[in-house]
Design a protein around this motif. Structure first.
Motif, mmCIF file in Angstrom:
data_model
loop_
_atom_site.group_PDB
_atom_site.id
_atom_site.type_symbol
_atom_site.label_atom_id
_atom_site.label_comp_id
_atom_site.label_asym_id
_atom_site.label_seq_id
_atom_site.Cartn_x
_atom_site.Cartn_y
_atom_site.Cartn_z
ATOM 1 N N VAL A 1 0.835 -1.201 0.000
ATOM 2 C CA VAL A 1 0.000 0.000 0.000
ATOM 3 C C VAL A 1 0.873 1.255 0.000
ATOM 4 O O VAL A 1 1.827 1.353 0.769
ATOM 5 N N ASN A 2 0.552 2.199 -0.884
ATOM 6 C CA ASN A 2 1.211 3.509 -0.934
ATOM 7 C C ASN A 2 0.139 4.587 -0.969
ATOM 8 O O ASN A 2 -0.344 4.942 -2.050
ATOM 9 N N ILE A 3 -0.219 5.100 0.170
ATOM 10 C CA ILE A 3 -1.222 6.178 0.196
ATOM 11 C C ILE A 3 -0.532 7.486 -0.178
ATOM 12 O O ILE A 3 0.481 7.832 0.420
ATOM 13 N N MET B 1 -3.450 12.786 0.068
ATOM 14 C CA MET B 1 -4.814 12.331 0.353
ATOM 15 C C MET B 1 -5.247 12.770 1.761
ATOM 16 O O MET B 1 -4.535 12.528 2.738
ATOM 17 N N ALA C 1 -8.622 8.723 3.367
ATOM 18 C CA ALA C 1 -7.841 7.499 3.560
ATOM 19 C C ALA C 1 -8.560 6.557 4.527
ATOM 20 O O ALA C 1 -8.666 5.351 4.285
ATOM 21 N N LYS D 1 -9.895 2.786 3.649
ATOM 22 C CA LYS D 1 -9.419 1.623 4.416
ATOM 23 C C LYS D 1 -10.571 0.880 5.067
ATOM 24 O O LYS D 1 -10.547 -0.351 5.168
ATOM 25 N N TYR E 1 3.739 -2.168 5.215
ATOM 26 C CA TYR E 1 2.325 -1.947 4.954
ATOM 27 C C TYR E 1 1.960 -2.793 3.740
ATOM 28 O O TYR E 1 1.578 -2.277 2.694
ATOM 29 N N LEU F 1 -8.552 -0.031 -2.280
ATOM 30 C CA LEU F 1 -7.177 0.487 -2.306
ATOM 31 C C LEU F 1 -6.467 0.184 -3.632
ATOM 32 O O LEU F 1 -5.274 0.520 -3.776
ATOM 33 N N PHE G 1 -3.963 2.416 -5.234
ATOM 34 C CA PHE G 1 -2.875 2.868 -4.358
ATOM 35 C C PHE G 1 -2.004 1.699 -3.916
ATOM 36 O O PHE G 1 -1.381 1.757 -2.855
ATOM 37 N N TYR H 1 -2.730 10.813 -8.961
ATOM 38 C CA TYR H 1 -3.724 11.021 -7.908
ATOM 39 C C TYR H 1 -4.431 12.372 -8.064
ATOM 40 O O TYR H 1 -5.607 12.506 -7.749
#
Lengths: 96, 96, 96, 96, 96, 96, 96, 96, 96, 96
Positions: F9-11, F15, F20, F24, F50, F73, F76, I13
Motif C-alpha cells: 500500500v502507498n497512500i 490524500m 484514507a 481503508k 504496509y 485500495l 494505491f 492522484y
C-alpha cells in the motif's frame, strides 16, 4: 580516509526557481569551502547528467556523515557511498 | 579527458592458480606503467571487495577502449564507465 | 569505526567437498579470532539463507579491506559494505 | 528474537517544515523509549545517507510489526527486514 | 510464528541425473515429514516454474534457519523469506 | 484455483486523512466479505511493512481480476500475482 | 483460460551439439502437438533473440504447470507467466 | 526500417582459444558483408567494454531475426533490441 | 508485422475523476476502432493489474509509433515493446 | 568523438500545457540547430515511447555536458550516455 561519493540531483518540479537558485548557491559555497579545506578532494561532473563523482578525505565515517548531511541539496539528491583505500597496484605509497 | 571506470574482478573457479597469478602480475605491471604515463590518474581499492575505482586521463574514447580492452584481466571483469568533466563548483580551473 | 558487512556464500558446484570443508573450517577459526580481538563485533546468520550480517569495528577503510580480503571464503561470497556511525537518536554516547 | 531492519527516510517535499520537525521529534522519543526497553537493541546511521541500520529484539513477528508500524515516520520510509539468529561461528552462546 | 518462503530450484547442468534424483527424493521425504509435523504449513507449486511458495510455522528464526538449511536442495535454490503475522482485516483470531 | 497475491500500500501524501480512513474501512469490509465467501483464503501481514501476502481461491483469471480491481485500495497498491497449484510433494490430495 | 508465457532459452555451453539438437527436435514436436490441440494458442519469436512470446489456453493453473514443466527445454529456459483475461475494451465477447 | 541493437559478448572461459578466434573471424566477415549490403548501417564499439551499438536497416522483424540469429557469436551475446523511426525533430525527411 | 506491447496505467492522484473518465472513454473508443481495422490484433487484461498485453499488426515501426503515441492514456502509461515474427515451430505459415 | 545518448521524457502532470508546448518548441529548435552544426549526428525516435536514441559528435566530454545540460527538456528527462568509438569490424576507416 577516502570515500567515493556519487550524487544525483533531483529538484522537485514544485520548487520555486528562486528557492532552487538560493540552495544551489549555498551548495556551491559549501562545496568550495570543503575543497579548500582538503576534505572534498575531487569533484567532477558526470557528462550528460546532473550528477557528480566526488572523492572525500575525512577522519572517519562520522565526519563523512556530518559533511554529506549538511549539503544544502542533501534532501534532493540520490547519494551512494563507497569506502576507498590504497590499491596494491598503485605507484604511490599513500592514497593519492 | 577524464573517465571514471569501475572494475570488479571475477576469476573463474576453474582457472589454475598459476594462470591467475600470472595474469594478475601482468595486470599490475600494465597498471603501473599506465600510471607512470599519467593515463591512469587514480587507482583506488573499494574496501571490502575485489574492485577498484579508477580515473583515466585519455585523449579520446578510442584511447580509453584501447587501454581497457588490453587489461590482462579484461575478460574477467565487470566494467562500468562514466565520462567526467570539470564541475562548475570546482575550485580548480582544470579537471584536477 | 563501524561497518555493516553482508556476506552471501556461493560455493561452486565443482568444488570438492573436502576443499569446501577445509575452507569453511579456516573461515570459522579466522572469524572467531577476529571476534575475540573485538574487530568483528557482531556476527549473525540471516535465517533461511547461507548469509550473514556482520558489524566490524576497525581503525579505517584499509583495515576493513585487509580483514575482508583475507577471509578464506572471500572468492566465493557476494559482499556489500555500508559505513556506519552513531545515530543522533541513539541513547548511547558511543557507537554501541 | 532478532531482526535487522533498514529504514530510509523520504520526507515529501510538500510537508511543512513544522510538521516534519514534530514527526521527527516523536520518532526520536519513540526510538529512545524502545532502546531503553531493550527492544531496539542497536541503532546506527548509515554514513552519507538519511538511513539507519537497526537490530530489534522482539518476542515474535507480531511484535516487530507492532513496533515498526507505529513509528511516526513509518509512512515516509522504505523499510527492509531480515530475520536473524545466532551464527554457528559466533563466539557467544546467545545471539549477542 | 509464520514465514512465507519462496524457493526456486536451479540444478547445475553438470549434476549426474542419479544424484539429482536422489537429492529430490530426500527433499520430498523431508518436506512431507515437516508437513506432517505442522511446521511446513502450506506448500504450493508456482505454475509454469520450478519454484514453490511455502508457509512455515516455527517457534522462532533459529528453527526456520535450521529447517531451511537442512533442505537437501538448499545449495541449489534461490530462497527469499518474509516474516508474517496476523492481518488486522483477517476474520480469524489466529494466524490461519 | 489458487493465486498468491502480494499487495503493498502507498497512500499518496496529498490524500486527506478522512478519505484514507474511509477507503481503508471499505477495504476491510470488502476483504472480510471475500474471506467469508472463501475466495480470499488467506490474508497475512508482512511484518515490518504496509503489505500483505494473500491466497485467493477463484474460478478463473477473470474472477481474480474482478476481485482485485474492485479493491478500494486498488489504485494505491503495487500488486504482484503468481498462479499456484498443488505441489507434488504436498501431503494433501487437494491444493490446501 | 489464457496465460501469456515468455521463454528465453539458455543452452549450457557444455551441452554436446547432438544432445541440444535432440532436445530441440522434441521441443518442436511437443510444441506443434500442443498447438494442434489448441492449448498453445499463439507462438511468436521475439525478433533478435532466442526467446518466444506464447499464449496458452488451459483449463487451470495445474494444466499450465503440467504443460510447461514437460517442455524438453524446461531446465534450460527462463520463464515468466502472466494470467490473462478478456479486456473490457475488447471488441470480442470472448478472450480471442 | 531501423532497429538499434546492443550486443555484449561473453565468451565462456572453457572455450578453446582457437575456437573463439575462429568464431570471431566469421563474425567479422559476416558483419562486414552485412555492412556492405547496407543492412548493418552503423556499428560502433562501446568504449571500455566488449560491446557494440548497432543500427540495422531491414525489411521487417523477420529479417532482423534472421540476421541476428545467424551471428556466429549469437549464442554468446546478451542482445537488446529497440525499434526506431524518424524523429519529428530530425532535419532529415528520411530516417538517416 | 507484429509487436507485443505491454501497457501499465498510472493515473496521477491529482487528476480530477471526470478528466480520467473522459480520457478512458476516448481510449476505449480509439482501441476499438484500431481493433476493427485489424491493427490492434489482440488486447488482453493482465489479471490482478491495471495493465494489458497487446499484439499490434502494423506496416512498420513508424506506424507503431503513430498508433501508440496517440493513445489518450499515452502520457500515463509505462509501455514496453517487443518486435515479433513467425516462430519456426509454429504450425501456421503466417504470423497468426 | 561519438556518444550514444538515450533520453526518455517525463513531463510532470502539473506542468501547464502552454509551458510544456513552449519547452518542446525550444527543444526542437535547439535540436535542429545542433543537427545542422553536425554535433547531433543522428536523432531517432524509439517506436512506442516518448524516447529517443541519439548520436552526438563532440570535441570532448565537456562539450557533451554543455550540450546536454542546455537541452530545454533536460530537467524532465532520464538520460543515459555511452562513449563510442570505431568498431574493429567496421568497413569504414572513420567512426561513421
Amino acid at each position: 580516509m577516502l570515500f567515493k561519493v556519487e550524487m544525483k540531483v533531483n529538484i522537485p518540479y514544485q520548487m520555486p526557481a528562486e528557492q532552487a537558485a538560493e540552495i544551489k548557491a549555498r551548495e556551491k559555497e559549501y562545496a568550495q569551502e570543503l575543497q579548500r579545506q582538503g576534505k572534498w578532494r575531487h569533484l567532477w561532473r558526470v557528462a550528460g547528467s546532473y550528477s557528480n563523482v566526488s572523492i572525500f578525505d575525512v577522519a572517519d565515517n562520522a565526519e563523512l556523515q556530518d559533511i554529506i548531511s549538511n549539503l544544502p541539496l542533501f534532501p534532493f539528491m540520490e547519494i551512494s557511498v563507497a569506502p576507498l583505500c590504497r590499491h596494491p597496484s598503485s605507484i604511490h605509497e599513500d592514497d593519492r
